[in-house]
Design a protein around this motif. Structure first.
Motif, short mmCIF file in Angstrom:
data_model
loop_
_atom_site.label_atom_id
_atom_site.label_comp_id
_atom_site.label_asym_id
_atom_site.label_seq_id
_atom_site.Cartn_x
_atom_site.Cartn_y
_atom_site.Cartn_z
N UNK A 151 -3.65 -15.62 11.53
CA UNK A 151 -4.55 -16.60 12.11
C UNK A 151 -3.82 -17.94 12.24
N UNK A 152 -3.97 -18.55 13.40
CA UNK A 152 -3.33 -19.83 13.68
C UNK A 152 -4.34 -20.80 14.29
N UNK A 153 -4.35 -22.04 13.81
CA UNK A 153 -5.27 -23.04 14.36
C UNK A 153 -4.72 -24.42 14.07
N UNK A 154 -5.12 -25.39 14.87
CA UNK A 154 -4.77 -26.79 14.62
C UNK A 154 -5.99 -27.53 14.08
N UNK A 182 -1.94 -30.42 17.20
CA UNK A 182 -1.69 -29.36 18.17
C UNK A 182 -2.79 -29.28 19.21
N UNK A 183 -3.99 -29.72 18.80
CA UNK A 183 -5.10 -29.65 19.72
C UNK A 183 -5.50 -28.21 20.02
N UNK A 184 -6.01 -27.99 21.21
CA UNK A 184 -6.45 -26.65 21.61
C UNK A 184 -5.60 -26.17 22.79
N UNK A 185 -5.32 -24.89 22.80
CA UNK A 185 -4.61 -24.29 23.93
C UNK A 185 -3.14 -24.65 24.01
N UNK A 186 -2.51 -24.90 22.86
CA UNK A 186 -1.12 -25.33 22.89
C UNK A 186 -0.15 -24.22 23.27
N UNK A 239 6.38 -30.48 18.70
CA UNK A 239 5.46 -30.67 17.58
C UNK A 239 5.77 -29.65 16.49
N UNK A 240 5.28 -29.90 15.29
CA UNK A 240 5.52 -28.97 14.18
C UNK A 240 4.99 -27.58 14.50
N UNK A 241 3.88 -27.53 15.26
CA UNK A 241 3.25 -26.25 15.59
C UNK A 241 4.14 -25.39 16.48
#
Length: 212
Positions: free
Chosen positions: A146-149, A182-186, A194-196
């Motif tokens: 699972x991945x999310x900002x 990261x926001x959404x839809x990166x 970015x780190x993400x």
């Protein structure tokens, strides 16, 4: 992401799935019909594609993350009548990777647009529950990545946390990565600088450990 994985030796299939609002008889289950059927067709034709039918994973982003998580939760649900021999095969993915996923269909964490398009603006609690993957995790659910900002202003990070908590409660292996920015839809392009940006390699390292 399909091209990125393909360049690293993976055979990738991109699913164009139907939506409830298009008028299909199955309503909200039409997406699950398509994800189940896709998994079974890939396994049925594994020799043609040169893939191991036991090592087929699922990944989805945002609303596609819901499709991925719903498949991982309800892969055994009978949502369509068998069509051919392919439908004798399991639709369970080896692993599931819902990325900044829509999960809950209930307030306050539901993404309003996704909820309306999937179950309808006036859905009752029974319909909401039926299409909230975190409320339908079976004991044999596949491992999850699972991945999310945290700063996602479209789909609340709480969706990822709800799914993680439900998986842990069922004793399902889950790896979770939450990034501050990261926001959404990166995806890949918007993650650059970015780190993400590290997430695809984190996924591959984890997926390798699961046998993919």
């Amino acid at each position: 992401m399909g091209r990125w994985l393909s360049a690293r030796g993976y055979t990738v299939f991109v699913l164009f799935y139907r939506l409830p609002g298009e008028g299909w008889a199955a309503g909200p289950d039409v997406v699950l019909q398509d994800t189940q059927r896709a998994m079974r067709l890939i396994r049925h034709r594994a020799n043609d594609y040169g893939v191991d039918p036991e090592r087929v994973a699922a990944m989805g982003f945002s609303a596609g993350g819901h499709a991925c998580a719903d498949l991982a939760a309800r892969f055994a649900a009978a949502v369509y009548k068998p069509v051919d021999k392919a439908d004798q095969l399991s639709a369970r993915p080896l692993l599931a990777a819902p990325i900044y996923p829509v999960i809950s269909m209930s307030a306050p964490h539901a993404h309003p647009g996704s909820r309306e398009k999937l179950v309808g603006a006036n859905a009752d609690s029974v319909l909401e529950r039926a299409h909230s993957p975190h409320l339908n995790i079976p004991a044999n659910a596949p491992p999850h990545f699972i991945l999310h900002a945290e700063d996602d202003d479209v789909v609340s990070v709480e969706n990822a946390l709800l799914l993680r908590a439900a998986l842990r409660e069922r004793g399902i292996l889950v790896e979770t990565h939450l990034f501050s920015h990261g926001g959404h839809g990166f995806g890949l392009r918007k993650a650059m600088g970015k780190a993400v940006e590290a997430w695809p390699e984190l996924f591959l390292e984890w997926a390798h450990a699961q046998g993919l």
